[in-house]
Design an enzyme around this catalytic site. Structure first.
Site, PDB file in Angstrom:
ATOM      1  N   HIS A  48      36.285  42.985  51.442  1.00  0.00           N
ATOM      2  CA  HIS A  48      35.591  42.037  50.544  1.00  0.00           C
ATOM      3  C   HIS A  48      36.483  40.839  50.197  1.00  0.00           C
ATOM      4  O   HIS A  48      36.298  40.219  49.156  1.00  0.00           O
ATOM      5  CB  HIS A  48      35.144  42.722  49.245  1.00  0.00           C
ATOM      6  CG  HIS A  48      34.428  44.023  49.450  1.00  0.00           C
ATOM      7  ND1 HIS A  48      33.054  44.124  49.593  1.00  0.00           N
ATOM      8  CD2 HIS A  48      34.905  45.289  49.570  1.00  0.00           C
ATOM      9  CE1 HIS A  48      32.726  45.384  49.769  1.00  0.00           C
ATOM     10  NE2 HIS A  48      33.829  46.119  49.766  1.00  0.00           N
ATOM     11  N   SER A  97      44.628  13.419  57.289  1.00  0.00           N
ATOM     12  CA  SER A  97      43.479  12.771  56.679  1.00  0.00           C
ATOM     13  C   SER A  97      43.679  11.265  56.777  1.00  0.00           C
ATOM     14  O   SER A  97      44.795  10.774  56.615  1.00  0.00           O
ATOM     15  CB  SER A  97      43.359  13.198  55.216  1.00  0.00           C
ATOM     16  OG  SER A  97      42.584  12.255  54.502  1.00  0.00           O
ATOM     17  N   LYS A 121      47.660  15.355  53.372  1.00  0.00           N
ATOM     18  CA  LYS A 121      46.860  16.425  53.975  1.00  0.00           C
ATOM     19  C   LYS A 121      47.352  16.844  55.351  1.00  0.00           C
ATOM     20  O   LYS A 121      47.764  16.026  56.167  1.00  0.00           O
ATOM     21  CB  LYS A 121      45.393  15.980  54.121  1.00  0.00           C
ATOM     22  CG  LYS A 121      44.635  15.852  52.833  1.00  0.00           C
ATOM     23  CD  LYS A 121      44.486  17.155  52.053  1.00  0.00           C
ATOM     24  CE  LYS A 121      43.590  18.166  52.730  1.00  0.00           C
ATOM     25  NZ  LYS A 121      42.183  17.735  52.736  1.00  0.00           N
ATOM     26  N   GLU A 131      39.131  25.231  62.598  1.00  0.00           N
ATOM     27  CA  GLU A 131      37.761  25.009  62.125  1.00  0.00           C
ATOM     28  C   GLU A 131      36.811  24.796  63.303  1.00  0.00           C
ATOM     29  O   GLU A 131      35.681  25.287  63.315  1.00  0.00           O
ATOM     30  CB  GLU A 131      37.712  23.797  61.198  1.00  0.00           C
ATOM     31  CG  GLU A 131      38.491  23.973  59.910  1.00  0.00           C
ATOM     32  CD  GLU A 131      38.672  22.649  59.188  1.00  0.00           C
ATOM     33  OE1 GLU A 131      37.740  22.236  58.486  1.00  0.00           O
ATOM     34  OE2 GLU A 131      39.736  22.017  59.326  1.00  0.00           O
TER      35      GLU A 131
END
Ligand code: ARG
Length: 477
Positions: free
Chosen positions: A159, A280, A286, A293
């Site tokens: 979980h 970024s 960043k 992804e």
């Protein structure tokens, strides 16, 4: 001017309407079949010669001509011509331009229907071999991390809540287990694509005395299809391969998600090198895990390919229907997407760095050894359900005091159950907690080492870097 303009012949007056030609043509994607189409034609021509169906001199001209055409198309010296519809007609028309009448004999006893069914099976088998190489590369990277992190403890989760301590190697080997099954599924799909459809003709085979087995053997097939209608009318081999690709990509999406989580500031478990990270355009600080992804995101696309294939084939009457041309793009896309994703995943896994101290600290927070307290009591003869209750009460006590279980005194433990003794402290060591799970499939150190040996023995060594034999035909465009 080509000797043959498309496959329409003199039955037709004039060409297709421009809009119709654009929808009808497949050469924009089936150029990928070029090496397989030429291999298939060479095997077919040689067989026609052996059987005395066409003269031996014509066979020689055809074979040399096909190799020359393939070379020129590969090198971009000849443009693919959409007016010629597909890869098959592009090759044949160029061959006829080059070698004349001999080239006009190649299509004897053959149809584009059994030709494309053959090309696609050859493509599926070559793709499967390449995907298996990619899976093996990823598995070698996973194994390398497992070797590095036998003694790195980390929280195991359920979980997404910290649950019990495991060795980080165990986590990496879980992905190896998934990839090993994916490998099996892809090989299985390739095995069933191993029957040669050549000789099935347009639908009802051929009147010529061809040698189907000989052609099949020349092309590396393991046998021949047994029903001509089925052989030209189904694409189940592509559906199976894409299904296996979709599941492998789903597994990669889980790995990608894990890398996204681990490289976040919240987790801070891993760092990816710059080679697999993006910045970024706005926020200078960043460092984003874009590749992880994308591997996660591309699962939707490969699953979509499978749905497309199933939908195209569903409800088609026997035998060949042009709808089947629509099975090609999803097949190529699924194969190429998984192939690229595997290579990126292997690179990321190989180069990522775990923050061992941070992982170890995470194991120490969140009462991950609560199960050990219960097991301790069981070892002292307490029934498990009672022991579970006692351990739960102790967790509650620790939370109330804002400490971990190891900080509770023996008196505090004894207040919940008289069976606690001084030896309990050893049970709260997370490495020992992992090592007590000493069963096949468990995270005990000895089990992990045995797994690493077992997997290393089963994995083939990396191929030499100059091995270009297993390509997807991408170089043709
Ligand atoms: N490009 C076609 C395909 O992919 C080749 C077969 C064409 N056959 C035909 N009868 N029009 O299916």
């Amino acid at each position: 001017m080509s000797g043959t303009k498309g496959a329409r012949g003199r039955r037709f007056e004039g060409g297709l309407a421009p809009d119709a030609a654009a929808v009808n043509a497949s050469v924009g994607f089936d150029w990928r079949l070029l090496p397989h189409d030429v291999d298939g034609s060479i095997a077919h021509a040689r067989m026609l010669g052996r059987q005395g169906i066409i003269p031996a001199a014509d066979v020689d001209a055809i074979v040399a001509g096909l190799l020359a055409v393939r070379g020129r198309l590969d090198r971009g010296e000849v443009e693919w011509d959409e007016a010629l519809e597909d890869v098959h007609m592009n090759v044949e028309a160029r061959l006829i331009d080059d070698v004349g009448d001999a080239g006009r004999r190649l299509h004897t006893g053959r149809s584009r229907n059994d030709q494309v069914a053959t090309d696609l099976r050859l493509y599926a088998r070559a793709s499967a071999a390449r995907l298996v190489d990619g899976i093996d590369a990823l598995r070698r990277a996973l194994l390398g991390q497992a070797r590095r992190h036998v003694d790195t403890l980390m929280p195991g989760y359920t979980h997404l809540q910290r649950a019990q301590p495991v060795r980080a190697a165990h986590h990496f080997l879980a992905y190896d287990a998934m990839m090993a099954r994916d490998r099996g599924r892809i090989e299985d799909a390739a095995r069933r694509a191993g029957e040669s459809p050549l000789g099935s003709g347009a639908l009802a085979a051929t009147t010529f005395a061809i040698d189907r087995e000989g052609v099949a053997a020349d092309l590396g097939f393991t046998g021949v299809t047994r029903n001509s209608l089925d052989a030209v009318g189904d694409r189940d081999f592509a559906i199976e391969l894409v299904a296996a690709c979709a599941l492998a990509q789903v597994h990669l999406s889980r790995l990608g998600e894990e890398l996204v989580l681990w490289t976040s500031q919240e987790f801070g478990f891993a760092r990816l090198p710059d080679a697999y990270s993006s910045g970024s355009s706005l926020m200078p600080q960043k460092k984003n895990p874009d590749l992880a992804e994308l591997i996660r995101g591309k699962a939707g696309r490969v699953m979509g390919a499978w749905v497309t294939l199933m939908t195209v084939v569903k409800g088609l009457p026997l035998a060949y229907n042009k709808d089947l041309q629509e099975t090609q793009e999803p097949l190529y896309d699924a194969v190429e997407t998984l192939d690229a994703s595997l290579r990126v995943a292997a690179g990321m896994v190989e180069t990522m760095e775990l923050d061992v101290a941070r992982l170890r600290a995470a194991v120490g927070e969140g009462h991950l050894v609560a199960t050990e307290l219960a097991d301790y009591l069981v070892a002292k003869g307490v029934p498990f359900r009672d022991a579970h209750d006692v351990a739960g009460a102790l967790v509650r006590k620790a939370i109330a005091r804002g400490v971990e279980l190891a900080a509770l005194s023996l008196d505090e433990l004894r207040a919940e159950h008289a069976a606690f003794d001084a030896d309990v402290s050893g049970w709260l060591d997370p490495a020992r907690a992992a090592d007590r799970r000493d069963v096949i499939g468990g995270p005990a150190r000895g089990r992990i080492l045995a797994e690493i040996d077992r997997i290393a023995a089963a994995l083939p060594p990396p191929p030499p870097p100059e091995d270009q034999s297993r390509t997807l035909g991408k170089e043709s465009r």
